[in-house]
Design a protein around this motif. Structure first.
Motif, mmCIF file in Angstrom:
data_model
loop_
_atom_site.group_PDB
_atom_site.id
_atom_site.type_symbol
_atom_site.label_atom_id
_atom_site.label_comp_id
_atom_site.label_asym_id
_atom_site.label_seq_id
_atom_site.Cartn_x
_atom_site.Cartn_y
_atom_site.Cartn_z
ATOM 1 N N THR A 1 -8.078 -5.431 0.272
ATOM 2 C CA THR A 1 -7.457 -4.100 0.260
ATOM 3 C C THR A 1 -7.989 -3.257 -0.895
ATOM 4 N N VAL A 2 -8.029 -3.863 -2.077
ATOM 5 C CA VAL A 2 -8.475 -3.120 -3.258
ATOM 6 C C VAL A 2 -9.938 -2.682 -3.095
ATOM 7 N N ILE B 1 0.853 -1.203 0.000
ATOM 8 C CA ILE B 1 0.000 0.000 0.000
ATOM 9 C C ILE B 1 0.882 1.244 0.000
ATOM 10 N N ASP C 1 -5.858 5.297 -5.494
ATOM 11 C CA ASP C 1 -6.634 4.067 -5.464
ATOM 12 C C ASP C 1 -6.131 3.108 -6.552
ATOM 13 N N ALA C 2 -5.982 3.629 -7.751
ATOM 14 C CA ALA C 2 -5.522 2.792 -8.863
ATOM 15 C C ALA C 2 -4.109 2.271 -8.608
ATOM 16 N N ILE D 1 -5.253 -9.102 -1.064
ATOM 17 C CA ILE D 1 -5.239 -8.070 -2.116
ATOM 18 C C ILE D 1 -6.671 -7.646 -2.447
ATOM 19 N N MET E 1 -10.027 0.214 -0.646
ATOM 20 C CA MET E 1 -9.535 1.441 -1.272
ATOM 21 C C MET E 1 -10.575 2.038 -2.207
ATOM 22 N N ASP E 2 -11.159 1.124 -2.987
ATOM 23 C CA ASP E 2 -12.168 1.530 -3.955
ATOM 24 C C ASP E 2 -13.313 2.242 -3.258
ATOM 25 N N VAL F 1 -2.588 1.716 -5.684
ATOM 26 C CA VAL F 1 -2.571 0.669 -4.671
ATOM 27 C C VAL F 1 -3.071 -0.631 -5.303
ATOM 28 N N ARG F 2 -3.982 -0.513 -6.248
ATOM 29 C CA ARG F 2 -4.489 -1.688 -6.943
ATOM 30 C C ARG F 2 -3.408 -2.280 -7.866
#
Lengths: 290, 283
Positions: free
Chosen positions: B267-268, B92, B224-225, B264, B271-272, B227-228
């Motif tokens: 987390t994603v 992250i 956001d993108a 993952i 974040m999203d 971290v993805r």
């Protein structure tokens, strides 16, 4: 008396080829309330913007208090600009920020870049903000967001911002064209007051001939980028009106669907219709507006 | 339906008499689409005969048979930062650091890449063109390609991942920022210029207040993108959790891989969600 502003052979040709100004020569005396009239596209906005060089004239000169505005560069131009206030049809406030910040920004020409970034106005500037807001009667709105205000209030903020410059000349580009008639008068009265009390020379473009007659000490009509009339407001009769606005103006503008509470002259009706953005029947002559 | 025109003896507009079934343009579009898809299927020769459903089924089961040993350090050499949650946090932060670097570089450049700020002089117009071209070129190079190159230049690991993400995002953020600047109301610029303010003061007073919200919104969107994207970068040498995921898959330790994928995904998704919430509030 020496003119405060002297325009000589001012020409503006836009890249599109439009000749917005076609040789304007005017001497403006200190203390005048000069009203610019003319159809949309006749060059009123361009003329006003050429005075403080928001628009670069193609040729000709503007002399302000002996200083050649058209030859000024960089800091010299900015020193001239800060002595010339300007208000706009769309008010042009920074909508997201407070009325206070907007008015304070009128002082930028006198402030260092550093003070701007640090947003540390001097005490004198802060009191001046409230003084000028007081003059236009909206001190209570000082910390409201600019876009929370009504149109008339926003225009008064615009006036207060321009007053922060302690200007000698005030340019007003259709200051009341976005306002209703009652609000229009209130805004025009503030302009009249700064003209009479502070002796600030006002150059104001207007759509309504009635407003021009009521507030102007001198009327200059533009047609196709040239001066079509220059004289006292009272001298504009039916014949001159037709010269300025074209022969068809009256015919086109008077429609039976336009019910007006009071009888008004044909001239008045035509002008009102022209000022109305949603007006039926376009003005006889339309050109891209500068 | 043409009564209005018939009653007045007017010609009936063509648009009224059009029949969708005989609209040759529409038919052409449909025919072309079918042709393209048919050709694609023939050319690519998508072959499913080698698929092994039984093996796949077992593998999926293994992916859900999570290896929880990954949650704690397994020997004296491992620390918290070698566990899945530790690596996730690192990843992250890879995304955050990369975003921060991109913002710091893209932010000032974006003003030079905004047409409305840069017009009026041939030199500034040239700078504008160069900057925008640069943004476009940078943007068009995919992060995965950049990270492979970066891994060669900087060695496999976090440095390559951060560099690649930051590089790509300079292009993306630069374009987004520049377009936000181009979209502002010109009126205040005019008004502030008229007060005698210098160019910097005009930008600071009339432009900046108008772009703060869109800038924050775009920044969060890219954060956001990033971290993805960060875990994926590990697969091609970018460090972080993706690197370990790749290792587990290569070692056929699908239980560990499944747990990492789960981390993952969570987390994603988080974040999203937060990014959408924050951006909604900014509009």
């Amino acid at each position: 008396m020496a003119p405060i502003l002297s325009l000589k052979d001012l020409v503006k040709v836009y890249p599109s080829g439009t000749r917005a100004l076609d040789g304007i020569t005017l001497d403006i005396q200190p203390g005048e309330f000069l009203v610019l009239i003319g159809l949309s596209g006749s060059g009123k906005s361009t003329l006003l913007r050429c005075i403080n060089r928001l628009i670069e004239p193609s040729s000709g000169t503007v002399v302000f208090e002996g200083a050649d505005v058209t030859a000024a560069r960089g800091a010299e131009l900015r020193r001239i600009r800060r002595r010339i206030g300007m208000i706009f049809q769309q008010f042009n406030l920074v909508r997201r920020t407070s009325v206070f910040s907007n008015v304070l920004s009128g002082r930028l020409g006198y402030r260092s870049t550093w003070r701007t970034i640090a947003s540390r106005p001097s005490g004198g500037d802060v009191s001046a903000v409230f003084e000028n807001l007081g003059r236009v009667g909206i001190v209570d709105k000082a910390f409201a967001r600019a876009d929370a205000l009504s149109g008339g209030q926003q225009q008064r903020v615009g006036i207060a911002r321009a007053l922060m410059q302690r200007p000698e000349v005030m340019l007003a580009d259709e200051p009341v064209a976005s306002l209703d008639p009652a609000t229009s008068h209130s805004v025009m009265k503030y302009l009249e007051e700064i003209n009479k009390k502070d002796g600030i020379t006002v150059i104001c473009s207007l759509h309504f001939l009635s407003l021009a007659r009521r507030y102007g000490t001198r009327v200059v009509a533009l047609k196709g980028g040239r001066v079509a009339f220059d004289g006292k407001p009272a001298e504009i009769d039916e014949r001159r009106f037709k010269e300025i606005y074209g022969e068809d103006a009256i015919e086109v503008e008077i429609g039976p669907e336009r019910s007006q509470p009071q009888p008004m002259s044909a001239t008045e009706a035509a002008l009102r219709a022209m000022a109305d953005d949603t007006g039926h029947g376009a003005p006889p002559e339309i050109r891209p507006d500068g | 339906m043409a009564e209005y025109f018939v009653a007045r003896g007017l010609t009936i507009p063509q648009e009224l008499s059009q029949n969708p079934l005989t609209n040759w343009r529409r038919l052409l579009v449909i025919a072309t689409s079918i042709l393209v898809i048919y050709t694609g299927l023939r050319v690519t020769d998508i072959d499913t005969s080698r698929a092994n459903p039984e093996f796949a089924y077992n593998l999926v089961l293994q992916l859900f048979n999570w290896d929880f040993r990954l949650l704690t350090p397994q020997n004296e050499f491992e620390t918290f930062w070698d566990t899945v949650e530790g690596l996730m946090i690192i990843t992250i932060f890879l995304g955050i650091i990369a975003s921060a670097i991109a913002v710091v570089i893209a932010l000032p450049l974006s003003f030079f890449g905004a047409r409305n700020i840069m017009t009026g002089h041939p030199v500034t117009t040239t700078i504008y063109t160069v900057i925008r071209l640069m943004f476009t070129i940078i943007r068009s190079i995919d992060v995965l390609i950049v990270v492979i190159v970066a891994a060669v230049l900087l060695g496999i690991g976090s440095a390559a991942g951060v560099f690649a993400l930051a590089f790509h995002n300079i292009g993306v953020l630069g374009k987004l920022y520049s377009e936000a600047i181009e979209g502002i109301d010109h009126g205040p610029i005019e008004a502030i210029t008229a007060t005698g303010a210098n160019r910097f003061q005009v930008i600071w007073t009339a432009v900046v207040p108008q772009i703060v919200n869109p800038f924050i919104s775009f920044t969060i969107y890219r954060l956001d993108a990033n971290v993805r994207l960060a875990p994926i970068l590990g697969l091609v040498g970018g460090g972080g959790i993706g690197f370990i995921l790749f290792q587990k898959i290569n070692l056929f330790q699908y239980g560990g891989a499944g747990l990492i994928i789960f981390f993952i995904v969570v987390t994603v998704a988080a974040m999203d969600f937060f990014s959408a919430q924050v951006r909604k509030r900014l509009i």
